[in-house]
Design a protein around this motif. Structure first.
Motif, PDB file in Angstrom:
ATOM      1  N   UNK A   1       0.858  -1.189   0.000  1.00 18.34           N
ATOM      2  CA  UNK A   1       0.000   0.000   0.000  1.00 18.34           C
ATOM      3  C   UNK A   1       0.896   1.241   0.000  1.00 18.34           C
ATOM      4  N   UNK A   2       1.188   1.759  -1.161  1.00 19.07           N
ATOM      5  CA  UNK A   2       2.146   2.846  -1.293  1.00 19.07           C
ATOM      6  C   UNK A   2       1.682   4.117  -0.569  1.00 19.07           C
ATOM      7  N   UNK A   3       0.389   4.370  -0.545  1.00 15.25           N
ATOM      8  CA  UNK A   3      -0.110   5.567   0.146  1.00 15.25           C
ATOM      9  C   UNK A   3       0.151   5.476   1.650  1.00 15.25           C
ATOM     10  N   UNK A   4      -0.101   4.280   2.211  1.00 15.87           N
ATOM     11  CA  UNK A   4       0.164   4.097   3.642  1.00 15.87           C
ATOM     12  C   UNK A   4       1.659   4.166   3.919  1.00 15.87           C
ATOM     13  N   UNK A   5       2.454   3.534   3.100  1.00 14.84           N
ATOM     14  CA  UNK A   5       3.906   3.561   3.288  1.00 14.84           C
ATOM     15  C   UNK A   5       4.446   4.985   3.201  1.00 14.84           C
ATOM     16  N   UNK A   6       3.852   5.781   2.315  1.00 11.29           N
ATOM     17  CA  UNK A   6       4.256   7.181   2.202  1.00 11.29           C
ATOM     18  C   UNK A   6       3.849   7.959   3.458  1.00 11.29           C
ATOM     19  N   UNK A   7       2.670   7.631   4.001  1.00 12.01           N
ATOM     20  CA  UNK A   7       2.160   8.337   5.188  1.00 12.01           C
ATOM     21  C   UNK A   7       3.009   8.060   6.425  1.00 12.01           C
ATOM     22  N   UNK A   8       3.643   6.887   6.476  1.00 11.75           N
ATOM     23  CA  UNK A   8       4.440   6.520   7.661  1.00 11.75           C
ATOM     24  C   UNK A   8       5.943   6.614   7.387  1.00 11.75           C
ATOM     25  N   UNK A   9       6.304   7.260   6.305  1.00 15.74           N
ATOM     26  CA  UNK A   9       7.712   7.320   5.896  1.00 15.74           C
ATOM     27  C   UNK A   9       8.614   7.920   6.961  1.00 15.74           C
ATOM     28  N   UNK A  10       8.113   8.885   7.713  1.00 17.70           N
ATOM     29  CA  UNK A  10       8.948   9.522   8.738  1.00 17.70           C
ATOM     30  C   UNK A  10       9.250   8.568   9.894  1.00 17.70           C
ATOM     31  N   UNK A  11       8.491   7.471   9.982  1.00 10.46           N
ATOM     32  CA  UNK A  11       8.711   6.452  11.018  1.00 10.46           C
ATOM     33  C   UNK A  11       9.323   5.181  10.445  1.00 10.46           C
ATOM     34  N   UNK A  12       9.867   5.250   9.239  1.00  8.25           N
ATOM     35  CA  UNK A  12      10.282   4.047   8.510  1.00  8.25           C
ATOM     36  C   UNK A  12      11.200   3.140   9.317  1.00  8.25           C
ATOM     37  N   UNK A  13      12.144   3.729  10.051  1.00  6.20           N
ATOM     38  CA  UNK A  13      13.090   2.892  10.802  1.00  6.20           C
ATOM     39  C   UNK A  13      12.473   2.271  12.041  1.00  6.20           C
ATOM     40  N   UNK A  14      11.193   2.591  12.298  1.00  9.94           N
ATOM     41  CA  UNK A  14      10.475   2.019  13.436  1.00  9.94           C
ATOM     42  C   UNK A  14       9.455   0.971  12.979  1.00  9.94           C
ATOM     43  N   UNK A  15       9.403   0.715  11.683  1.00 11.18           N
ATOM     44  CA  UNK A  15       8.433  -0.210  11.098  1.00 11.18           C
ATOM     45  C   UNK A  15       9.116  -1.540  10.769  1.00 11.18           C
ATOM     46  N   UNK A  16       8.461  -2.643  11.131  1.00 12.07           N
ATOM     47  CA  UNK A  16       8.945  -3.979  10.776  1.00 12.07           C
ATOM     48  C   UNK A  16       7.954  -4.593   9.800  1.00 12.07           C
ATOM     49  N   UNK A  17       8.456  -5.115   8.695  1.00  9.43           N
ATOM     50  CA  UNK A  17       7.590  -5.602   7.616  1.00  9.43           C
ATOM     51  C   UNK A  17       7.724  -7.114   7.472  1.00  9.43           C
ATOM     52  N   UNK A  18       6.586  -7.791   7.504  1.00  6.19           N
ATOM     53  CA  UNK A  18       6.522  -9.252   7.349  1.00  6.19           C
ATOM     54  C   UNK A  18       6.465  -9.559   5.859  1.00  6.19           C
ATOM     55  N   UNK A  19       7.546 -10.122   5.315  1.00  4.30           N
ATOM     56  CA  UNK A  19       7.707 -10.157   3.861  1.00  4.30           C
ATOM     57  C   UNK A  19       7.177 -11.412   3.183  1.00  4.30           C
ATOM     58  N   UNK A  20       6.927 -12.493   3.947  1.00  8.09           N
ATOM     59  CA  UNK A  20       6.574 -13.760   3.285  1.00  8.09           C
ATOM     60  C   UNK A  20       5.386 -14.448   3.963  1.00  8.09           C
ATOM     61  N   UNK A  21       4.410 -13.671   4.366  1.00  9.05           N
ATOM     62  CA  UNK A  21       3.223 -14.229   5.024  1.00  9.05           C
ATOM     63  C   UNK A  21       2.537 -15.266   4.134  1.00  9.05           C
ATOM     64  N   UNK A  22       2.192 -16.400   4.727  1.00  7.01           N
ATOM     65  CA  UNK A  22       1.555 -17.491   3.981  1.00  7.01           C
ATOM     66  C   UNK A  22       0.040 -17.381   3.989  1.00  7.01           C
ATOM     67  N   UNK A  23      -0.505 -16.630   4.954  1.00  5.80           N
ATOM     68  CA  UNK A  23      -1.966 -16.512   5.062  1.00  5.80           C
ATOM     69  C   UNK A  23      -2.542 -15.692   3.910  1.00  5.80           C
TER      70      UNK A  23
END
Length: 332
Positions: free
Chosen positions: A199-221
């Motif tokens: 979700x690029x809009x959400x990622x852009x909205x939280x960009x100032x907190x980027x180093x505080x965000x952890x992203x789950x890259x291979x979810x199977x669900x």
């Protein structure tokens, strides 16, 4: 042998280049800055031998792994802890075994991260002797806790303030305003809901907190699963009741999950895509594995952490190690 020779050759060439070209401090994004990227691995207990093997390989064959990648933590639970959530894990370990597991990671400079995300916790559960013992044994200022309930979060902040707190993806937080408010709170990291991965809009909205965000890259669900919260609650109920009996029907359980299958999911972030996130300051990535086959976890490590031209060499070492472990288990 050829893969090993390539790793040695890369190390030799890199050493020559570093001797010729002085290090220049980058002026920021887009200026050639190399960021450290942190990977958070599953299986604190159940995949501990695989994890320790991979961690050792990253140390001994650094040139075979992607540059700038480090292990940020290993998450999971000690078997039988009622504070655990996400996936029910049964059993029990003695004090010495708990200390040994935590120490094995900490001695390698890696935090142990406990998954205290049981969605049904009440105040009466906070005084559980076993869970408090685990916290006491890991209370050295290095380790972390995943939380999703105020009752457990407040208790840990009060009784075990040296633990870093991580806001769990089990909160299922997809509202953008709520997510921004969550990032403003006193968490070390906030694990992004995997439905927001692209979700690029959400990622852009939280960009100032980027180093505080952890992203789950291979979810199977499956994406936007309407039963996700129900599933978490059912696993929490099982953990509290010490039962494996469940009426919850999960479509993912009809087939054996594989890493190849996770690559087809919309939330998956490929190696080709991941640089886009790194360039924007997102440098914490999480791999799934709880309740999944060890082959799934191995394949995810090989894909994300290992350079393409060294993958066969590292896989051979990992597979040989896993075979030896399996043989020892049969003998015992």
């Amino acid at each position: 042998r050829r893969q090993r020779q390539m790793c040695i050759r890369d190390r030799y060439i890199r050493g020559i280049v570093l001797c010729i070209i002085p290090h220049v401090r980058s002026g920021g994004e887009g200026m050639g800055e190399r960021r450290t990227v942190y990977w958070h691995l599953p299986g604190l207990c159940y995949f501990r031998l695989l994890n320790q093997m991979v961690i050792n390989l990253m140390r001994d064959y650094a040139d075979c792994f992607r540059e700038g990648y480090q292990i940020g933590s290993v998450y999971g639970t000690i078997p039988g802890a009622i504070w655990n959530g996400g996936r029910a894990v049964f059993g029990i370990l003695d004090r010495e075994s708990i200390v040994s597991i935590i120490k094995a990671y900490n001695d390698r400079g890696i935090p142990a991260r406990f998954t205290w995300t049981n969605a049904l916790l009440e105040e009466r559960h906070l005084y559980d002797t076993y869970c408090n013992l685990i916290m006491e044994l890991g209370d050295n200022g290095m380790n972390q806790v995943l939380v999703n309930r105020p009752v457990i979060e407040q208790y840990i902040r009060r009784e075990y303030p040296s633990y870093a707190l991580i806001s769990s993806t089990t909160k299922c937080m997809v509202d953008r305003k709520m997510l921004c408010r969550e990032l403003e709170k006193d968490y070390k990291l906030v694990v992004l809901d995997y439905d927001l991965n692209h979700d690029r809009e959400t990622l852009k909205a939280i960009a100032s907190y980027a180093d505080k965000v952890e992203i789950l890259v291979d979810e199977i669900c499956y994406p936007n699963c309407p039963k996700r919260a129900e599933h978490y609650h059912d696993e929490s109920r099982m953990q509290l009741a010490y039962t494996m009996q469940s009426d919850f029907k999960c479509t993912n359980k009809f087939t054996k999950p594989s890493f190849a299958e996770s690559q087809k999911r919309p939330a998956f972030i490929s190696n080709e895509e991941i640089q886009w996130y790194i360039d924007r300051g997102f440098v914490n990535f999480k791999l799934v594995g709880r309740g999944l086959p060890i082959e799934f976890v191995r394949d995810s490590y090989l894909y994300f952490l290992v350079k393409d031209d060294a993958r066969a060499f590292i896989q051979e070492k990992v597979d040989r190690f896993m075979e030896e472990v399996a043989k020892k288990s049969k003998r015992n």
